[in-house]
Design an enzyme around this catalytic site. Sequence first.
Site, PDB file in Angstrom:
ATOM      1  N   GLY A  15      29.404  43.527  47.892  1.00 23.23           N
ATOM      2  CA  GLY A  15      28.102  43.126  47.355  1.00 23.23           C
ATOM      3  C   GLY A  15      27.601  43.964  46.195  1.00 23.23           C
ATOM      4  N   ASN A  17      27.820  43.056  43.150  1.00 18.57           N
ATOM      5  CA  ASN A  17      27.130  42.080  42.291  1.00 18.57           C
ATOM      6  C   ASN A  17      25.750  41.734  42.851  1.00 18.57           C
ATOM      7  OD1 ASN A  17      28.668  40.946  39.862  1.00 18.57           O
ATOM      8  ND2 ASN A  17      30.267  41.093  41.422  1.00 18.57           N
ATOM      9  N   MET A 135      34.484  34.564  49.346  1.00 16.97           N
ATOM     10  CA  MET A 135      35.914  34.281  49.259  1.00 16.97           C
ATOM     11  C   MET A 135      36.305  33.022  50.034  1.00 16.97           C
ATOM     12  SD  MET A 135      36.512  36.568  47.120  1.00 16.97           S
ATOM     13  CE  MET A 135      38.280  36.679  46.907  1.00 16.97           C
ATOM     14  N   LEU A 138      34.379  26.108  48.478  1.00 14.10           N
ATOM     15  CA  LEU A 138      33.354  25.151  48.896  1.00 14.10           C
ATOM     16  C   LEU A 138      33.861  23.742  48.651  1.00 14.10           C
ATOM     17  CD1 LEU A 138      30.203  26.893  47.386  1.00 14.10           C
ATOM     18  CD2 LEU A 138      30.855  26.790  49.806  1.00 14.10           C
ATOM     19  N   ASN A 157      29.155  30.739  40.240  1.00 22.00           N
ATOM     20  CA  ASN A 157      30.152  31.670  40.778  1.00 22.00           C
ATOM     21  C   ASN A 157      30.514  32.686  39.704  1.00 22.00           C
ATOM     22  OD1 ASN A 157      32.195  32.726  42.526  1.00 22.00           O
ATOM     23  ND2 ASN A 157      33.742  31.562  41.387  1.00 22.00           N
ATOM     24  N   HIS A 159      33.794  35.002  38.582  1.00 22.19           N
ATOM     25  CA  HIS A 159      35.235  35.091  38.844  1.00 22.19           C
ATOM     26  C   HIS A 159      35.827  36.247  38.029  1.00 22.19           C
ATOM     27  CE1 HIS A 159      39.137  33.791  40.103  1.00 22.19           C
ATOM     28  NE2 HIS A 159      39.539  33.932  38.853  1.00 22.19           N
TER      29      HIS A 159
HETATM   30  C1  GAR Z   1      34.044  40.582  42.252  1.00 23.00           C
HETATM   31  O1  GAR Z   1      35.030  41.164  41.427  1.00 23.00           O
HETATM   32  C2  GAR Z   1      34.014  39.073  42.019  1.00 23.00           C
HETATM   33  O2  GAR Z   1      34.294  38.704  40.695  1.00 23.00           O
HETATM   34  C3  GAR Z   1      35.127  38.628  42.932  1.00 23.00           C
HETATM   35  O3  GAR Z   1      34.976  39.414  44.102  1.00 23.00           O
HETATM   36  C4  GAR Z   1      34.416  40.683  43.730  1.00 23.00           C
HETATM   37  C5  GAR Z   1      33.214  40.925  44.607  1.00 23.00           C
HETATM   38  O4  GAR Z   1      32.715  42.217  44.418  1.00 23.00           O
HETATM   39  N1  GAR Z   1      35.022  37.229  43.251  1.00 23.00           N
HETATM   40  C6  GAR Z   1      36.084  36.458  43.479  1.00 23.00           C
HETATM   41  O5  GAR Z   1      37.223  36.853  43.442  1.00 23.00           O
HETATM   42  C7  GAR Z   1      35.745  35.016  43.801  1.00 23.00           C
HETATM   43  N2  GAR Z   1      36.923  34.223  43.866  1.00 23.00           N
HETATM   44  P1  GAR Z   1      31.328  42.646  45.041  1.00 23.00           P
HETATM   45  O6  GAR Z   1      31.354  42.218  46.510  1.00 23.00           O
HETATM   46  O7  GAR Z   1      31.313  44.134  44.907  1.00 23.00           O
HETATM   47  O8  GAR Z   1      30.243  41.956  44.275  1.00 23.00           O
END
Ligand code: GAR
Length: 263
Positions: A15, A17, A135, A138, A157, A159
């Site tokens: 989390g 982000n 992850m 949907l 989203n 990515h």
């Molecule tokens: C991030 O790098 C995001 O871009 C990626 O998971 C990580 C989550 O980090 N998302 C994906 O790969 C989606 N397919 P966080 O939990 O520290 O925000």
Amino acid sequence: MSDKIKIGVLLSGGGSNLQAIIDACVSGEILGDISFVGSDNPSAYGLSRAAKHHIPSFVVDYRTLIQDYKNNPEIFSLPEDFHLDTVRKKQTLFQRNAPGETVDFFLRSRALAEKRVLDHAKAHGFDLIILAGFMRKLTPYFIDGVNLDRNPPGIMNIHPALLPAFPGEDGYGDTFRYGCKIGGCTVHFVDYGEDSGPIIGQRTFPVSDRDTLEEIQARGLQLEWQLYPECIRLFAENRLRVETRTHDTGKGKPLSRTIVKIL
Ligand code: GAR
């Protein structure tokens, strides 16, 4: 829309982000409040971040639910508004020649999970749902349950790659393995495919042959923490619209292009 939008967040992991978006809401960069944090993973650290900021949270434990459905399908009722044929026709997560049983099990089991997520989300309220390291794919059942023909669409989203390169689960890993000279991250609206929706924003960074995967991930995440709040801010200001434009090439087949216009 009132002055501040309600943002629902779905995540599976740390989390970071989510934290960047909480900070951007608190500082006033985003005119919004986070109305809920939902997770498929009961031990996601992002849930603790939500608790620290007094943000309501919920868990729909996909892993257990899918396993239980596999073992005892007869004890579950699928949502009344779930229509397998419709969802199967709309989805582009699987190729047309994928085994029917696999696709149908996936769509039914996800509908069970997604109904629970939707019920929680609607109870808390939202103008926008953002996936922040969520992850799970949907399906059209969930997406239609949110979007209702909205423009801009209601799910975003982030990515960890420069889409359309490297969709899927390991964007920075793929960037590393392919020896890319440039890495990046992308924020896009979610459509019926995997990481295939209209692109809102992208950031890039250089990759050298001495970089480790961890360094690439760290560099990418730093950019994610800037890019995601910027894109959400544009949504909150009602400045995003999806447009499909068709260009006559003069050579028979017209060229079509879907863009996110920033007003
Ligand atoms: C991030 O790098 C995001 O871009 C990626 O998971 C990580 C989550 O980090 N998302 C994906 O790969 C989606 N397919 P966080 O939990 O520290 O925000």
